[in-house]
Motif scaffolding. Sequence first.
Motif, mmCIF file in Angstrom:
data_model
loop_
_atom_site.group_PDB
_atom_site.id
_atom_site.type_symbol
_atom_site.label_atom_id
_atom_site.label_comp_id
_atom_site.label_asym_id
_atom_site.label_seq_id
_atom_site.Cartn_x
_atom_site.Cartn_y
_atom_site.Cartn_z
ATOM 1 N N LEU A 170 -1.541 -10.539 -5.898
ATOM 2 C CA LEU A 170 -1.553 -9.908 -4.797
ATOM 3 C C LEU A 170 -2.965 -9.201 -4.452
ATOM 4 N N LYS A 171 -3.533 -8.671 -5.710
ATOM 5 C CA LYS A 171 -4.689 -7.954 -5.386
ATOM 6 C C LYS A 171 -5.831 -8.872 -4.981
ATOM 7 N N ASN A 172 -5.716 -10.196 -5.237
ATOM 8 C CA ASN A 172 -6.464 -11.295 -4.926
ATOM 9 C C ASN A 172 -6.483 -11.505 -3.510
ATOM 10 N N VAL A 173 -5.302 -11.588 -2.661
ATOM 11 C CA VAL A 173 -5.154 -11.895 -1.451
ATOM 12 C C VAL A 173 -5.280 -10.786 -0.802
ATOM 13 N N LEU A 174 -5.410 -9.513 -1.162
ATOM 14 C CA LEU A 174 -5.694 -8.329 -0.545
ATOM 15 C C LEU A 174 -7.338 -8.474 -0.292
ATOM 16 N N LYS A 175 -8.001 -8.941 -1.038
ATOM 17 C CA LYS A 175 -9.654 -9.198 -0.927
ATOM 18 C C LYS A 175 -9.768 -10.105 0.405
ATOM 19 N N MET A 176 -8.728 -10.731 0.827
ATOM 20 C CA MET A 176 -9.194 -11.875 1.858
ATOM 21 C C MET A 176 -8.427 -11.506 3.313
ATOM 22 N N GLN A 189 3.178 2.987 -4.849
ATOM 23 C CA GLN A 189 3.195 2.147 -6.130
ATOM 24 C C GLN A 189 2.092 1.285 -6.146
ATOM 25 N N LEU A 190 1.201 0.880 -5.159
ATOM 26 C CA LEU A 190 0.374 -0.194 -5.378
ATOM 27 C C LEU A 190 -0.858 0.901 -6.078
ATOM 28 N N THR A 191 -1.028 2.123 -5.690
ATOM 29 C CA THR A 191 -2.227 2.732 -6.086
ATOM 30 C C THR A 191 -1.973 3.871 -7.038
ATOM 31 N N ASN A 192 -0.539 4.078 -7.472
ATOM 32 C CA ASN A 192 -0.410 5.467 -8.316
ATOM 33 C C ASN A 192 -1.075 6.438 -7.850
ATOM 34 N N GLU A 193 -0.811 6.641 -6.449
ATOM 35 C CA GLU A 193 -1.387 8.058 -5.812
ATOM 36 C C GLU A 193 0.033 8.513 -4.817
ATOM 37 N N TYR A 194 0.328 9.783 -5.115
ATOM 38 C CA TYR A 194 1.241 10.588 -4.230
ATOM 39 C C TYR A 194 0.618 10.710 -2.982
ATOM 40 N N SER A 195 -0.849 11.212 -2.814
ATOM 41 C CA SER A 195 -1.311 11.579 -1.346
ATOM 42 C C SER A 195 -1.278 10.240 -0.628
ATOM 43 N N LEU A 196 -0.966 10.220 0.446
ATOM 44 C CA LEU A 196 -1.124 8.802 1.279
ATOM 45 C C LEU A 196 -2.619 8.702 1.692
ATOM 46 N N VAL A 197 -3.330 9.868 1.798
ATOM 47 C CA VAL A 197 -4.459 9.749 2.104
ATOM 48 C C VAL A 197 -5.444 9.161 1.060
ATOM 49 N N THR A 201 -7.237 5.448 0.633
ATOM 50 C CA THR A 201 -8.651 4.965 0.296
ATOM 51 C C THR A 201 -8.713 4.106 -0.844
ATOM 52 N N LYS A 202 -7.825 4.044 -1.972
ATOM 53 C CA LYS A 202 -7.783 3.185 -2.747
ATOM 54 C C LYS A 202 -7.386 1.669 -2.278
ATOM 55 N N ILE A 203 -6.628 1.625 -1.489
ATOM 56 C CA ILE A 203 -6.168 0.357 -0.885
ATOM 57 C C ILE A 203 -7.292 -0.209 -0.309
ATOM 58 N N ARG A 204 -7.963 0.365 0.754
ATOM 59 C CA ARG A 204 -8.986 -0.275 1.568
ATOM 60 C C ARG A 204 -10.302 -0.573 0.485
ATOM 61 N N GLU A 205 -10.091 0.164 -0.529
ATOM 62 C CA GLU A 205 -11.316 -0.328 -1.427
ATOM 63 C C GLU A 205 -10.958 -1.837 -2.271
#
Length: 317
Positions: A170-176, A189-197, A201-205
Amino acid sequence: MQYLQKINYKMSLLVVGTVAFDAIETPFGKIDKITGGSGNYICHSAGHFVHNMQLVSVIGDDYDQDELNYLKSIGTDIDGVKVLNGEKSFFWSGRYHMDLNRRDTLATELNALASFDPVLPDSFKNAEFLILGNIDPALQAKVISQMQERPKLIAMDTMNFWMDIALEPLKNVLKMVDLLVVNEEEARQLTNEYSLVKAATKIREMGPKFLIIKKGEHGALLFHGNRVFFAPALPLEDVFDPTGAGDTFAGGFMGYLAKTKDLSFENMKRAVIYGSAMASFCVEKFGPQRLKELTEAEIEERVQIFIELVDFDIILK
């Protein structure tokens, strides 16, 4: 002649996802068999904006030919839909709780989907826009690798299941991809962050420049750079069946972008509104039934209601 063929191959929207049968029970009714699947809902929704879609999926020989003919009638090229003789189509059955936010899966039968191996026809490999429905990330990556030209926008959906069993693919395809569509639980779940903001940020990284976080009955958030746009959900008097609403949102969003060919943040905000409007129609009847009945006038009227929800005049003193 070769030049003309190349131009014809430049289609608008490539959709990769499931085409299935569903059995659905809500507090307001029950239906034992109706068409469903992410690819199906996306095409039903996007077809109100573009009429040059291409669908890649797999079905059994039990699938309803009339439904395939309907997809063709709204501008869907189904040359990428593989029919497995002697197999049944993917089947899902679920029961929704009274609040319609929670559901119990009663049955999941992969059937033909178990051997899904998306191979793009040559005429699909130069699509301008690509949306990858919620399937195995390895298959999503395989689709992207077959493209002869990079689409103007690659969007994908995913879910908790793939985060549990296929996180690295999943992380591999996110780069694409350029855009990820998830709900708030999946973003956390994907970021282990409760704050959506912070999660955004983590997902876009991880790769996607754009991110949409769906908040169900509470609307959707669009993130890009340091900009955020919030679109509320329409307060509906009757919500009948929420199945496919997320895919319908994605179809409306991508269909509008494919129609306008404008990837500015301002136009993406409009696309979020159109996607939200389409999802609000989807929940009014079982399956994609309501989407088949829609008129352009109804869509524009619903969009105007959304615009009035977010538009206000205020004088600060």
